[in-house]
Design a protein around this motif. Structure first.
Motif, short mmCIF file in Angstrom:
data_model
loop_
_atom_site.label_atom_id
_atom_site.label_comp_id
_atom_site.label_asym_id
_atom_site.label_seq_id
_atom_site.Cartn_x
_atom_site.Cartn_y
_atom_site.Cartn_z
N TRP A 89 0.97 -1.27 0.22
CA TRP A 89 0.04 -0.13 -0.13
C TRP A 89 0.96 0.78 0.34
CZ3 TRP A 89 -0.60 3.70 4.45
CH2 TRP A 89 -0.08 3.37 4.81
N ASP A 90 0.75 2.28 -1.09
CA ASP A 90 0.80 3.52 -1.13
C ASP A 90 0.66 4.44 -0.23
OD1 ASP A 90 2.30 5.52 -1.37
OD2 ASP A 90 2.17 5.48 -3.76
N CYS A 91 1.78 4.78 0.73
CA CYS A 91 1.42 4.85 2.09
C CYS A 91 1.69 6.72 2.03
CB CYS A 91 3.07 5.05 3.57
SG CYS A 91 2.41 6.50 4.56
N THR A 92 2.43 7.23 1.19
CA THR A 92 1.98 8.50 0.84
C THR A 92 1.02 9.08 0.15
OG1 THR A 92 5.00 7.86 0.42
CG2 THR A 92 3.57 9.97 -0.65
N GLN A 93 1.11 8.44 -0.60
CA GLN A 93 -0.72 8.36 -1.93
C GLN A 93 -1.67 8.97 -0.72
OE1 GLN A 93 -1.38 5.37 -4.88
NE2 GLN A 93 -1.28 7.30 -5.74
N ALA A 94 -1.63 7.53 0.27
CA ALA A 94 -2.34 7.67 1.66
C ALA A 94 -2.55 9.49 2.62
CB ALA A 94 -2.52 6.75 2.15
N PHE A 95 -2.09 8.86 2.45
CA PHE A 95 -1.54 9.92 3.29
C PHE A 95 -1.99 11.88 2.60
CE2 PHE A 95 0.86 7.86 7.18
CZ PHE A 95 0.24 8.88 8.19
N SER A 96 -1.57 11.63 1.03
CA SER A 96 -1.94 13.02 0.17
C SER A 96 -3.00 13.60 0.46
CB SER A 96 -1.32 12.72 -1.10
OG SER A 96 -1.75 11.79 -1.85
N VAL A 97 -4.25 12.18 0.52
CA VAL A 97 -5.16 12.37 0.20
C VAL A 97 -6.21 12.82 1.45
CG1 VAL A 97 -7.77 11.22 0.18
CG2 VAL A 97 -6.16 10.20 -0.84
#
Length: 203
Positions: free
Chosen positions: A31-39
């Protein structure tokens, strides 16, 4: 799979906490942590319950860390080490442009079927709840509604005298362009010309 979104915007806080705590059990890049946090960073959270779930994840913590907190150590923390509160920007004297929102209610599920539409004018930045209030004020016979306050914000229980029921598994679903809204009526802010539909539905 959804550009970092896990469930809905409301479930992101708990999802990030869970994934952070269990990250050692996931293969790299599962899972892409950075992408999730950007949301999360891109969303303007308003409800206290959701904020309370997102904040721990933003500082790399989870609710599980509460048991290990040393409150005595932080009680005497000097003011200079405490996090500053962000000043609230004033909006006094700034004119708000009016927008038009198309709003319709539909019931083809129970009792006497109905469909009513209206167009209301509200200040830009108004919430869907405010749009509904204006519609009800202008035409109470068709657009009256009731809400109940929850920890997630106001929840619409009935429109036009028709109430959802847990026994019948019915509720009022709100859509824009045919897609279910991922925010509640108390925080969703329609755009100019947007058509919001309230449809009596089952789950």
């Amino acid at each position: 799979k959804r550009n970092g979104m896990i469930g809905t915007i409301y479930s992101m806080g708990l999802a990030l906490q869970t994934l952070e705590v269990t990250r050692k059990f996931y293969a790299p890049r599962k899972w892409d942590c950075t992408q999730a946090f950007s949301v999360v960073y891109a969303h303007d959270y308003q409800q206290p319950m959701v904020i309370a779930q997102v904040l721990p994840a933003l500082v790399g913590r989870s609710y599980l860390d509460v048991a290990g907190l040393d409150c005595a150590a932080t009680k005497d923390m000097s003011p200079s080490r405490q996090l500053p509160l962000s000043p609230k920007l004033g909006t006094h004297g700034v004119p708000r442009v009016s927008i038009q929102v198309h709003y319709s209610i539909t019931n083809t599920l129970q009792g006497k079927h109905f469909h009513y539409s209206t167009t209301v004018t509200v200040p830009s930045g108004s919430t869907l709840l405010q749009v509904m209030e204006v519609a009800a004020e202008e035409n109470p016979q068709n657009f009256s509604f009731q809400t109940e306050q929850t920890s997630w914000g106001p929840y619409v229980t009935s429109i036009h005298g028709l109430a959802g029921s847990t026994d019948d598994r019915t509720y009022w679903q709100f859509l824009s362009a045919g897609n279910a809204l991922e925010e509640g009526v108390g925080t969703y802010k329609p755009q100019n010309g947007e058509h919001i539909q309230a449809v009596f539905s089952t789950y």
